[in-house]
Scaffold this active site. Structure first.
Site, PDB file in Angstrom:
ATOM      1  N   LYS A   1     -11.582  -4.959  -2.378  1.00 31.67           N
ATOM      2  CA  LYS A   1     -12.607  -3.915  -2.439  1.00 31.67           C
ATOM      3  C   LYS A   1     -12.142  -2.747  -3.281  1.00 31.67           C
ATOM      4  O   LYS A   1     -12.941  -2.002  -3.823  1.00 31.67           O
ATOM      5  CB  LYS A   1     -12.874  -3.379  -1.020  1.00 31.67           C
ATOM      6  CG  LYS A   1     -13.504  -4.359  -0.080  1.00 31.67           C
ATOM      7  CD  LYS A   1     -13.647  -3.690   1.298  1.00 31.67           C
ATOM      8  CE  LYS A   1     -13.839  -4.699   2.394  1.00 31.67           C
ATOM      9  NZ  LYS A   1     -13.197  -4.322   3.649  1.00 31.67           N
TER      10      LYS A   1
ATOM     11  N   LYS B   1      -5.557 -11.206  -5.261  1.00 28.59           N
ATOM     12  CA  LYS B   1      -6.740 -11.526  -4.449  1.00 28.59           C
ATOM     13  C   LYS B   1      -7.895 -10.572  -4.789  1.00 28.59           C
ATOM     14  O   LYS B   1      -7.654  -9.419  -5.188  1.00 28.59           O
ATOM     15  CB  LYS B   1      -6.399 -11.486  -2.951  1.00 28.59           C
ATOM     16  CG  LYS B   1      -6.183 -10.110  -2.418  1.00 28.59           C
ATOM     17  CD  LYS B   1      -6.208 -10.039  -0.895  1.00 28.59           C
ATOM     18  CE  LYS B   1      -6.067  -8.575  -0.525  1.00 28.59           C
ATOM     19  NZ  LYS B   1      -6.052  -8.217   0.832  1.00 28.59           N
TER      20      LYS B   1
ATOM     21  N   LYS C   1       0.814  -1.219   0.000  1.00 27.80           N
ATOM     22  CA  LYS C   1       0.000   0.000   0.000  1.00 27.80           C
ATOM     23  C   LYS C   1       0.842   1.262   0.000  1.00 27.80           C
ATOM     24  O   LYS C   1       0.443   2.289  -0.549  1.00 27.80           O
ATOM     25  CB  LYS C   1      -0.964   0.010   1.192  1.00 27.80           C
ATOM     26  CG  LYS C   1      -2.083  -0.984   1.026  1.00 27.80           C
ATOM     27  CD  LYS C   1      -3.301  -0.631   1.856  1.00 27.80           C
ATOM     28  CE  LYS C   1      -4.461  -1.535   1.494  1.00 27.80           C
ATOM     29  NZ  LYS C   1      -5.468  -1.591   2.541  1.00 27.80           N
TER      30      LYS C   1
END
Ligand code: TYM
Length: 328
Positions: free
Chosen positions: A197, A194, A112
């Site tokens: 969201k 994966k 991130k």
């Protein structure tokens, strides 16, 4: 024997099939025989800037989805993280007992932050807030998807470290609980990543509130391969294997059985059946969601949950402060 269970989901919208099959399904299974505490982790959500109105909306959205999938507020505590101040307070204490080295090794942080110096400090400290969430409730079991494994390991390390220093009865050392099938649902358009969201492509995931047209489009367009054989082989056939995993988890059938059922058939048939199974599973959820959101019950349930969680957290905070010699 009844155990204490704790888990949380970020209120970031788009709660998807991965969240459902990896975590939420477990929440429901566990509440029958255990004392469960399920949190909406809004403080974690603000590690990335959020529009306040949208955040509030997403908090209620996750609370409603907890109930829609079967979490029963009469059995389990459902509450919002920032309504119990102990989370942030304990996070600070744990930060003083964790190392920058171990936090820099967290793969989620590395992904991130992309090593940017302007990554928020909160993103770096994120796993410690998660450790605080868990340790604040004397948690035995943490049901999560396998992407959280590293964070659970860190929680255990910190708990054991503090226990060694301040006494074994300071923290309960928790264990992660991962499902055999469903712990890692992959993205539909790129089965090597994966399902998430935040992925830009809406067709990469099935969100729990998606309508039939969207479900159909996402599954029928899912990336597979060109060899045409329906076989579970995540390494060489990640797309087909992911579809089999989702299917198996949705209907509680072992993947081996599905392999036998679809032997010699084409991907089109498997996909069409998966659309059907998904639509059947999600339709009642969508209907209940609308009812719950319209009922105005949520605020009361969350206030009640915060009160229950707060009194439990207070006991642990008092103990921890005493151990550390903090306060009066
Ligand atoms: P979050 O909000 O990203 O995801 C919520 C839950 O869904 C699981 N999950 C998946 N499972 C299978 N396949 C996937 N593709 C997939 N994507 C997500 C996650 O593992 C998680 O169980 N840090 C946590 C929230 C958290 C928490 C906690 C969890 C904060 N404090 C304390 C447990 C205990 C997170 O970001 O989850």
């Amino acid at each position: 024997m009844s155990k204490r269970v704790f888990s949380g989901v970020q209120p970031t919208g788009n709660i998807h099939m991965g969240n459902y099959l990896g975590a939420l399904k477990q929440f429901v299974q566990l509440q029958r025989d255990n004392e469960c505490v399920y949190c909406i982790v809004d403080l974690h959500a603000i590690t990335v800037p959020k529009d306040p109105k949208e955040l509030r909306e997403n908090i209620l959205n996750v609370a409603a989805l907890y109930m829609v999938v079967g979490v029963d507020p009469a059995k389990s505590t459902i509450f919002i993280q920032s309504d119990v101040s102990g989370h942030a307070e304990l996070a600070w204490i744990l930060m003083c007992n964790s190392y920058t080295g171990e936090l820099s090794r967290m793969t989620q942080f590395k992904d991130k932050s992309r090593a940017s110096e302007s990554a928020p400090t909160g993103l770096f400290a994120y796993p410690i807030l998660m450790a605080a969430d868990i340790l604040l409730y004397d948690t035995d079991i943490v049901p999560v998807g396998s992407d959280q494994k590293q964070h659970i390991e860190l929680t255990r390390d910190v708990a054991i470290r503090v226990n060694n220093k301040y006494g074994d009865d300071t923290f309960v050392v928790p264990e992660g609980r991962f499902l055999k099938e469903g712990a890692r649902i992959m993205s539909l358009d790129d089965p090597t990543a994966k399902m998430s969201k935040s992925a830009e492509n809406e067709l990469s995931r099935i969100s729990l509130l998606d309508d039939e047209a969207k479900i159909k489009k996402a599954i029928m367009r899912a990336t597979t391969d060109s060899d045409g054989e329906i076989r579970y082989d995540p390494e060489n056939k990640p797309g087909v294997s992911n579809l089999l995993t989702i299917y198996g988890a949705l209907v509680d059938t072992p993947v081996a059985e599905l392999e036998r059922k679809y032997a010699g058939q084409g991907y089109g048939t498997l996909k069409k059946d998966l659309v059907e199974v998904t639509v059947q599973t999600l339709r009642p959820l969508r209907e209940r969601y609308t009812e719950i959101r319209a009922s105005g019950e949520l605020e009361r349930i969350l206030a009640d949950g915060a009160e229950r969680a707060g009194s439990q957290a207070e006991i642990v905070m008092k103990r921890v402060k005493e151990k550390f010699g903090l306060g009066l």
